[in-house]
Scaffold this active site. Structure first.
Site, PDB file in Angstrom:
ATOM      1  N   LYS A 116       0.873  -1.172   0.000  1.00 33.83           N
ATOM      2  CA  LYS A 116       0.000   0.000   0.000  1.00 33.83           C
ATOM      3  C   LYS A 116       0.917   1.231   0.000  1.00 33.83           C
ATOM      4  O   LYS A 116       1.482   1.612   1.030  1.00 33.83           O
ATOM      5  CB  LYS A 116      -0.896  -0.029   1.237  1.00 33.83           C
ATOM      6  CG  LYS A 116      -1.973   1.030   1.233  1.00 33.83           C
ATOM      7  CD  LYS A 116      -1.460   2.319   1.829  1.00 33.83           C
ATOM      8  CE  LYS A 116      -2.475   3.418   1.787  1.00 33.83           C
ATOM      9  NZ  LYS A 116      -1.914   4.676   1.297  1.00 33.83           N
ATOM     10  N   SER A 138       5.255   8.498   9.448  1.00 33.09           N
ATOM     11  CA  SER A 138       5.322   9.399  10.603  1.00 33.09           C
ATOM     12  C   SER A 138       5.250   8.616  11.917  1.00 33.09           C
ATOM     13  O   SER A 138       4.717   7.502  11.981  1.00 33.09           O
ATOM     14  CB  SER A 138       4.180  10.400  10.554  1.00 33.09           C
ATOM     15  OG  SER A 138       2.971   9.748  10.871  1.00 33.09           O
ATOM     16  N   GLU A 158       9.666   2.266  10.840  1.00 35.09           N
ATOM     17  CA  GLU A 158      10.735   3.244  10.592  1.00 35.09           C
ATOM     18  C   GLU A 158      10.077   4.604  10.599  1.00 35.09           C
ATOM     19  O   GLU A 158       9.250   4.897   9.733  1.00 35.09           O
ATOM     20  CB  GLU A 158      11.383   3.012   9.225  1.00 35.09           C
ATOM     21  CG  GLU A 158      12.245   1.779   9.147  1.00 35.09           C
ATOM     22  CD  GLU A 158      13.471   1.846  10.019  1.00 35.09           C
ATOM     23  OE1 GLU A 158      13.875   2.950  10.455  1.00 35.09           O
ATOM     24  OE2 GLU A 158      14.015   0.773  10.309  1.00 35.09           O
ATOM     25  N   CYS A 176      13.744  11.222   6.159  1.00 37.94           N
ATOM     26  CA  CYS A 176      13.792  10.961   7.600  1.00 37.94           C
ATOM     27  C   CYS A 176      15.213  11.123   8.104  1.00 37.94           C
ATOM     28  O   CYS A 176      15.431  11.317   9.287  1.00 37.94           O
ATOM     29  CB  CYS A 176      13.230   9.593   7.923  1.00 37.94           C
ATOM     30  SG  CYS A 176      14.015   8.280   7.042  1.00 37.94           S
ATOM     31  N   GLU A 184      10.440  16.769  14.460  1.00 36.19           N
ATOM     32  CA  GLU A 184      10.740  16.619  13.031  1.00 36.19           C
ATOM     33  C   GLU A 184       9.902  17.626  12.225  1.00 36.19           C
ATOM     34  O   GLU A 184       8.688  17.718  12.413  1.00 36.19           O
ATOM     35  CB  GLU A 184      10.406  15.195  12.594  1.00 36.19           C
ATOM     36  CG  GLU A 184      10.780  14.923  11.155  1.00 36.19           C
ATOM     37  CD  GLU A 184      10.641  13.447  10.791  1.00 36.19           C
ATOM     38  OE1 GLU A 184       9.546  12.892  11.024  1.00 36.19           O
ATOM     39  OE2 GLU A 184      11.604  12.874  10.266  1.00 36.19           O
TER      40      GLU A 184
HETATM   41  C1  UN1 Z   1      14.095   8.132   4.232  1.00 33.72           C
HETATM   42  O1  UN1 Z   1      14.220   9.353   4.230  1.00 33.72           O
HETATM   43  O2  UN1 Z   1      13.033   7.612   4.646  1.00 33.72           O
HETATM   44  O3  UN1 Z   1      19.964   7.505   3.748  1.00 33.72           O
HETATM   45  C2  UN1 Z   1      15.101   7.202   3.678  1.00 33.72           C
HETATM   46  C3  UN1 Z   1      19.261   8.201   3.005  1.00 33.72           C
HETATM   47  C4  UN1 Z   1      18.477   7.505   1.911  1.00 33.72           C
HETATM   48  C5  UN1 Z   1      17.227   6.928   2.461  1.00 33.72           C
HETATM   49  C6  UN1 Z   1      16.373   7.863   3.249  1.00 33.72           C
HETATM   50  N1  UN1 Z   1      19.302   6.467   1.334  1.00 33.72           N
HETATM   51  O4  UN1 Z   1      19.175   9.398   3.119  1.00 33.72           O
END
Ligand code: UN1
Length: 496
Positions: free
Chosen positions: A175, A229, A250, A284, A385
């Site tokens: 999804k 999130s 994650e 992230c 964040e």
């Molecule tokens: C993400 O932002 O969810 O290490 C992953 C990094 C990328 C992956 C980011 N290879 O910035």
């Protein structure tokens, strides 16, 4: 003609049962309609999960090296289609083409890495404490995986989850985020064209509240793998808790670059610009805090702002663009709200801080690269964040203080240090409680063969990528074979 895309269930492209559709538009120019996509419901999810459950027995029986062959072929197909897939990605989610190519490359790398895993999937053999007894452990497949993925890495993240799931012998229902269904479709098409049997991978597009929730709740889904999130991750965990459904999460980050007084400043500025404004800060792993030694604070800030001011912001499809749009109006509003909060908290807007809404920016979602200075570690903008092009610069007077500030947030994904002193670098390596750490490089840019994930509120103790991700998508089975022909009792018949 605007194309209309379907769900993928049991090897067939099918409309949602309700025939409802939703629009997907280009965030750099919302006049550009990318396509219509199936607006699915719990009923569609049920069909997909049943297809995945039906496909599971044959798929788990397929020898892992043969499962790997499907992944090699998928990797080759993604390689051939890389440019077109990257263009589709930039069009639907805005990141610059150079980065979109990187996103596809990450999926290609993961395909080949996991394909090779088909000939490893190592367990252990180990001596028994008893004679004429053989001990070993193997990974066993689990069943149907519900995969829920975000829009910021619309191909890389599905690949981090689906390739290891497939190599472990699981089947999947994906999804994808509502903002990036086309990249998910491109991904699934590559698997389809590689000959992956019907039902092994299925795709359902639609809204998180309907489709995502139905997937998490479905009792035939054995594993939920989620990236997104922290708030949604908490909901996923709560839904999984009553039945102890396996789930890996994650989530957010509040990543830091520490810049010491002996740092090579130009290198640190290069890293800060890339880490904070790459993907418009929508990673992230984005570098959202720069903790700078007071001796070099002013010099760093000035040069950082000069470089950020010169970034060319615009449509990611244009070769000269260095920073693209924000994904959608809601996210743009949220980032602007954070900028207001920062001002109210007493931080100084050193650069930017405004939406870009005139001329070429009129039809997209753009925000200036923004730098806050005089940020205090306890301010909300230094704690939460933001997920946008907003960098917060804080000052420190020692390595110890930098580390204390750096660790002083509820997230623990990525951190970095700029220093020329190997001793100080290693102290930071040891002291930072994050899942990822960089020396003389920003907080973004993880490679697929190292574990990816974080501590504290970033995750729930799992890692993706590398060999570590196999622990998410398989269960261990310890096997004892007694060939002594008599009853032997562990811990008891071991002699004095
Ligand atoms: C993400 O932002 O969810 O290490 C992953 C990094 C990328 C992956 C980011 N290879 O910035």
């Amino acid at each position: 003609m605007v194309p209309s895309y379907k769900n993928f269930i049991a090897g067939q492209w099918v409309d949602a049962v309700s025939h409802a559709r939703f629009e997907n538009r280009n965030p750099a120019d919302t006049r550009d309609l990318v396509g219509f996509f199936a607006d699915s419901s719990a009923e569609d999810v049920g069909r997909a999960v049943r297809a995945a459950a039906q496909a599971f027995p044959a798929w788990r029986a397929c020898p892992a090296p043969l499962r790997g062959e499907f992944l090699y072929r998928t990797g080759e197909i993604l390689k051939q289609r890389k440019e077109q897939i990257a263009r589709d990605m930039t069009r639907e989610m805005g990141k610059i083409l150079l980065e979109a190519r990187g996103d596809v490359q990450e999926a290609i790398d993961m395909a080949f890495w996991m394909a090779g895993e088909g000939r490893r999937l190592y367990g252990k053999t180990t001596p028994s404490e008893l004679p004429n007894k053989f001990n070993m452990s193997v990974r066993m497949p689990v069943g149907v995986c519900g995969i829920i993925t975000p829009w910021n890495f619309p191909m890389a993240i599905p690949s981090w989850k689906i390739f290891p799931a497939l190599i472990c012998g699981d089947t999947c229902v994906l999804k994808p985020a509502t903002d990036t269904p086309l990249s998910a479709i491109n991904f699934i098409k590559a698997l389809e064209d590689a000959g992956v049997p019907p039902g092994v991978v299925n795709l359902i597009t639609g809204k998180g509240a309907d489709v995502g929730a139905a997937l998490v709740d479905h009792d035939q889904v054995q594993i939920v793998s989620f990236t997104g999130s922290t708030a949604t991750g908490r909901e996923v965990a709560t839904k999984c808790a009553p039945s102890f459904k396996k789930h890996n999460l994650e989530m957010g980050g509040k990543n830091v670059i520490m810049i010491l007084d002996d740092a090579e400043l130009n290198l640190a500025v290069d890293g800060a610009v890339w880490g904070a404004f790459g993907t418009s800060g929508q990673r992230c792993t984005a570098s959202s805090r720069m903790v700078v030694h007071k001796k070099v604070y002013r010099e760093f800030l000035k040069e950082f702002a000069r470089r950020a001011r010169n970034l060319s912001v615009g449509n990611g499809m244009k070769p000269r663009t260095e920073m693209g749009p924000i994904i959608n109006q809601k996210q743009k509003d949220s980032i602007l709200n954070w900028i207001d909060i920062g001002k109210k908290e007493g931080a100084t807007i050193y650069l930017g801080g405004r939406p870009l809404e005139k001329g070429n920016y009129r039809h997209g979602f753009f925000i200036e690269p923004t730098i806050f200075s005089d940020v205090h570690p306890q301010m909300q903008i230094a704690q939460e964040e933001i997920f946008g092009p907003v960098a917060n610069v804080l000052s420190c007077s020692s390595l110890e203080e930098a580390i204390e500030i750096a660790n002083g947030v509820r997230y623990g994904l990525s951190a970095s240090i700029y220093t020329r002193d190997v001793n100080r670098a290693f102290v930071a390596v040891r002291e930072m409680y994050t899942g990822i750490f960089y020396v003389n490089s920003p907080t973004i840019g993880a490679e697929i063969h190292l574990p990816f994930g974080g501590t504290k509120n970033t995750g729930n103790g799992h890692r993706e990528a590398a060999e570590a991700t196999l622990d998410v998508f398989s269960e261990w089975k310890a096997i004892y074979i007694d060939y002594s022909g008599r009853l032997q009792r562990a811990q008891i018949d071991v002699g004095e």
